[in-house]
Design a protein around this motif. Structure first.
Motif, short mmCIF file in Angstrom:
data_model
loop_
_atom_site.label_atom_id
_atom_site.label_comp_id
_atom_site.label_asym_id
_atom_site.label_seq_id
_atom_site.Cartn_x
_atom_site.Cartn_y
_atom_site.Cartn_z
N GLY A 303 0.79 -1.22 0.00
CA GLY A 303 0.00 0.00 0.00
C GLY A 303 0.83 1.27 0.00
O GLY A 303 0.27 2.37 0.07
N LYS A 329 -1.56 -1.52 -4.17
CA LYS A 329 -2.65 -0.83 -3.49
C LYS A 329 -2.25 0.55 -3.01
O LYS A 329 -2.91 1.14 -2.14
CB LYS A 329 -3.16 -1.68 -2.32
CG LYS A 329 -3.77 -3.01 -2.76
CD LYS A 329 -4.42 -3.74 -1.62
CE LYS A 329 -5.07 -5.03 -2.10
NZ LYS A 329 -5.74 -5.76 -1.00
N GLY A 379 -0.89 -4.46 3.16
CA GLY A 379 -1.21 -3.21 3.83
C GLY A 379 -0.19 -2.12 3.57
O GLY A 379 0.56 -2.16 2.59
N TYR A 385 -1.91 6.26 3.14
CA TYR A 385 -2.62 4.98 3.02
C TYR A 385 -3.56 4.78 4.21
O TYR A 385 -4.70 4.32 4.05
CB TYR A 385 -1.63 3.83 2.93
CG TYR A 385 -2.27 2.47 2.90
CD1 TYR A 385 -2.83 1.97 1.74
CD2 TYR A 385 -2.34 1.68 4.05
CE1 TYR A 385 -3.44 0.72 1.70
CE2 TYR A 385 -2.94 0.44 4.04
CZ TYR A 385 -3.49 -0.05 2.86
OH TYR A 385 -4.10 -1.28 2.85
N LYS A 386 -3.08 5.12 5.43
CA LYS A 386 -3.90 4.96 6.62
C LYS A 386 -5.16 5.84 6.53
O LYS A 386 -6.27 5.40 6.89
CB LYS A 386 -3.10 5.32 7.87
CG LYS A 386 -1.90 4.42 8.13
CD LYS A 386 -2.31 3.01 8.49
CE LYS A 386 -1.10 2.17 8.90
NZ LYS A 386 -1.46 0.76 9.17
N ILE A 389 -7.75 4.24 3.85
CA ILE A 389 -8.56 3.10 4.27
C ILE A 389 -9.54 3.51 5.37
O ILE A 389 -10.62 2.91 5.51
CB ILE A 389 -7.68 1.93 4.74
CG1 ILE A 389 -6.82 2.34 5.95
CG2 ILE A 389 -6.80 1.44 3.61
CD1 ILE A 389 -6.03 1.17 6.52
N ILE A 394 -12.49 0.45 5.29
CA ILE A 394 -12.07 -0.93 5.16
C ILE A 394 -11.07 -1.26 6.27
O ILE A 394 -10.44 -0.38 6.84
CB ILE A 394 -11.44 -1.21 3.77
CG1 ILE A 394 -10.17 -0.38 3.57
CG2 ILE A 394 -12.44 -0.96 2.67
CD1 ILE A 394 -9.45 -0.68 2.27
N ASP A 395 -10.94 -2.55 6.57
CA ASP A 395 -10.06 -2.99 7.64
C ASP A 395 -8.60 -2.82 7.23
O ASP A 395 -8.24 -2.97 6.06
CB ASP A 395 -10.33 -4.45 7.99
CG ASP A 395 -11.73 -4.65 8.55
OD1 ASP A 395 -12.25 -3.67 9.11
OD2 ASP A 395 -12.28 -5.75 8.40
N ASP A 396 -7.76 -2.54 8.22
CA ASP A 396 -6.33 -2.42 8.00
C ASP A 396 -5.69 -3.80 8.10
O ASP A 396 -5.68 -4.42 9.17
CB ASP A 396 -5.71 -1.48 9.04
CG ASP A 396 -4.25 -1.15 8.73
OD1 ASP A 396 -3.72 -1.70 7.74
OD2 ASP A 396 -3.64 -0.36 9.47
N SER A 398 -2.52 -4.50 7.42
CA SER A 398 -1.06 -4.36 7.41
C SER A 398 -0.41 -5.46 8.24
O SER A 398 -0.93 -5.88 9.27
CB SER A 398 -0.65 -2.99 7.95
OG SER A 398 -1.20 -1.97 7.15
#
Length: 503
Positions: A303, A329, A379, A385-386, A389, A394-396, A398
């Motif tokens: 990501g 991603k 992730g 990126y954090k 999402i 959406i769920d992380d 990572s």
């Protein structure tokens, strides 16, 4: 990819999930420019010349015709991934079926079952009108000593490109600038200026310019040529091939005495990049780049975006490569910032550095050799990126050393190893690879029944590289070796993965 239906609005009412999933058949067709369209789901739609994609409820099949081209196969891989991510939420199996594979193959049998069973496809002669329609006008220009000279040729061949010159391949909609390996910096700058002048013509529509360095050609550029050798300029004799077989057998611990005839030592061809240079890596975070420590330089997240600078000794001076790596991603803002920061680095080096872009899953062998042991985690850890999402909810996913993770091991030797994190589900396993699974203090190594001794050696090396040794050395830690034909209850507890001997 056009689809029937529409989006619900005040003018258009759309019923969702009214019917079961509809099986669709797509075709990838084209000589230079590959087009994708939906065709009737019938055996009569299949042929030997194209790539077909069968989208079913639980599995996507890619049927490769025996006469299909490399660019059609490359496009089909992108379409399959798009269908999986868009219509199946990334949760379906993918199967590849080669033209001519009989019903004895399980995947081929399942594919032909949708068409009522296997039957040979009729061969048809290519239509002359279609061939002429697919041919695209092109111009090949040679830039030599500041002058552009047209190259007379009816079709493109690799032999037309000389390593001490620069060439322009003009297709109207795109302009490629190919630079030979031994061209000087001044020649490359002159070629770039000439290309920009050519594109600034008022009678010409806006056209992208794509720079290509010899040895780093993209698949799209190679597809324009009639043939493209894998190792340009190298011809292998039967004795050379025998030597490669002997080296492989010797590495596996077998006695190869007498297999090869005694021959004078030959000087090995020089690699494109000296892999003993200095590497610096940065991760893009917001509008800046964050330097990575030497222990984290080969740890990438899918990501995030990364910038690296690699300097190595050349023939008469130090060479420099500035590259950007884009995860599958990664967000668009990070990509734009990465390109901008990399361009500033090249500019600060007085344009003496070569700039390149790499995309996850499409890296050349030179990229892997520079990093030697590359790890790609799920992730991302960048701020952009954090935020992304969190906004879309959406769920992380990572990677965490204390969590559940499954890694696929691949590579060709200790100087070229990759650890790729995949979904911890049974469908991710492949008999041709080795895998490492960890959950808490429990670690599993899984070797497919088609793997070699080298694959298993790389797996042992990478147990330490991805720092799983911390878990193994824990007082409560356990490590299990699992073969392709075993099913272990402890593994179900760790990852809910059940192994079957048919994998």
């Amino acid at each position: 990819m056009p689809q029937p239906g529409g989006v619900a609005s005040g003018f258009n009412h759309v019923e969702v999930n009214e019917q079961d999933y509809k099986t669709r058949l797509y075709v990838c067709h084209g000589k230079h420019v590959v087009h994708v369209k939906e065709v009737p789901f019938a055996r009569s739609s299949l042929n030997h010349d194209d790539i077909f994609i069968l989208d079913t409820k639980s599995k996507i099949f890619q049927f490769s015709g025996s006469n299909s081209s490399i660019q059609e196969r490359a496009k089909a891989l992108e379409v399959v991934q798009y269908i999986k991510d868009t219509f199946h939420e990334g949760k379906c199996e993918i199967a590849s079926v080669e033209d001519g594979r009989m019903m004895s193959d399980a995947e081929a049998g399942e594919f032909w079952g949708f068409f009522g069973g296997f039957a040979p496809l009729p061969r048809r002669a290519p239509a002359e009108g279609n061939e002429k329609q697919e041919e695209t006008a092109f111009k090949l220009l040679c830039f030599d000593q500041g002058k552009l000279e047209p190259v007379n040729c009816k079709s493109l061949a690799h032999e037309l490109l000389e390593t001490n010159k620069c060439y322009f391949l003009d297709y109207g909609a795109e302009l490629y600038v190919w630079m030979g390996r031994i061209t000087s910096l001044q020649e490359r700058k002159g070629a770039s200026e000439a290309a920009e002048k050519l594109l600034s013509d008022s009678s010409r529509t806006r056209t992208p310019m794509i720079k290509v360095i010899e040895g780093f050609e993209t698949v799209a550029f190679k597809s324009k040529f009639k043939e493209w050798p894998q190792t340009p300029g190298l011809k292998m004799s039967s004795e050379d091939g025998r030597g490669q077989v002997a080296a492989l057998l010797k590495r596996q611990g077998l006695n190869v005495k007498g297999l090869m005839k005694a021959a004078p030592a030959k000087e090995e061809p020089q690699s494109y990049i000296d892999c003993t240079g200095n590497l610096q890596v940065w991760r893009v975070n917001d509008k800046d780049k964050v330097p990575l420590s030497s222990s984290d330089q080969s740890k990438f997240y899918t990501g995030d975006c990364y910038i690296f600078q690699y300097t190595y000794p050349g023939d008469d001076k130090e060479e420099c490569l500035v590259g950007t790596w884009f995860g599958k991603k990664s967000i668009e803002d990070d990509k734009v910032i990465a390109v901008s920061l990399a361009s500033k680095m090249v500019e600060s080096a007085k344009f003496q550095a070569v700039q390149a872009r790499f995309y996850e899953g499409k890296e050349p062998i030179q990229f892997f050799v520079i990093f030697q042991s590359l790890q790609v985690f799920k992730g991302g850890i960048s701020s952009g990126y954090k935020r992304f999402i969190a906004e879309i909810g959406i769920d992380d996913e990572s990677y965490s050393e204390d969590g559940l993770a499954l890694f696929r091991i691949q590579g060709s030797g200790p100087e070229n190893m990759q650890t790729i994190q995949v979904e911890p589900v049974a469908s991710s396993l492949n008999s041709s690879y080795c895998y490492i699974l960890h959950d808490g203090n429990t670690v599993f190594t899984w070797a497919g029944n088609l793997t070699t001794a080298l694959d298993q050696e790389l797996m042992e090396r990478l147990l330490d590289v991805i720092k799983i040794w911390k878990l193994v050395q824990s007082p409560a830690g356990n490590i299990f070796d699992i073969t392709n034909h075993q099913s272990v209850s402890a593994k179900k507890k760790a990852s809910q993965i059940s192994l079957h001997s048919k994998l």
